[in-house]
Design a protein around this motif. Sequence first.
Motif, short mmCIF file in Angstrom:
data_model
loop_
_atom_site.label_atom_id
_atom_site.label_comp_id
_atom_site.label_asym_id
_atom_site.label_seq_id
_atom_site.Cartn_x
_atom_site.Cartn_y
_atom_site.Cartn_z
N GLU A 9 -6.53 7.89 -10.65
CA GLU A 9 -7.63 8.36 -9.79
C GLU A 9 -8.48 9.41 -10.51
OE1 GLU A 9 -8.89 7.21 -7.10
OE2 GLU A 9 -7.34 5.81 -6.48
N THR B 144 0.73 4.20 -3.00
CA THR B 144 0.45 5.63 -2.82
C THR B 144 1.54 6.51 -3.44
OG1 THR B 144 1.47 5.66 -0.63
CG2 THR B 144 -0.92 5.29 -0.74
N ASP B 145 2.72 5.95 -3.62
CA ASP B 145 3.83 6.70 -4.22
C ASP B 145 3.95 6.46 -5.73
OD1 ASP B 145 4.49 7.65 -1.70
OD2 ASP B 145 5.93 6.05 -1.32
N ALA C 64 0.84 -1.21 0.00
CA ALA C 64 0.00 0.00 0.00
C ALA C 64 0.87 1.25 0.00
CB ALA C 64 -0.94 -0.02 1.20
N LEU D 274 -0.60 6.80 -10.19
CA LEU D 274 -1.80 6.78 -9.36
C LEU D 274 -2.64 8.06 -9.46
CD1 LEU D 274 -3.52 5.09 -7.47
CD2 LEU D 274 -2.23 6.07 -5.57
#
Length: 108
Positions: free
Chosen positions: A16, A7-8, A3, A12
């Motif tokens: 999103e 996030t890095d 996870a 992403l």
Amino acid sequence: MSAATLTDHPLLPRIEVALDGIRPYLKADGGDVRVLGITDDMVLRLELLGACGTCPMSPMTLKAGVEESVKKAVPEIRSVEAVNVATALQPAGQEGRPQPPTAVPTPN
């Protein structure tokens, strides 16, 4: 992919944004999606949430809606897969081989 690593991930934010463009349609039907990871070979792994997790139309929604939107916005993504998509022939929770529908007699 962990996870923290997800996030890095540099893709992403763009993913999103693409998902946010289709989320209103998913939410209108009681569903949503959550990014689980991006594999080394650029496959986006999603979890279908709410009604999307059990809807028989989920495979079509995933390919025609979600995957198309993501790949258009983020061409680096090769494909999109959901870890919890029920197939049209195998409803969620059903085990074994799908059975053909049984004919229902109609009154004369």
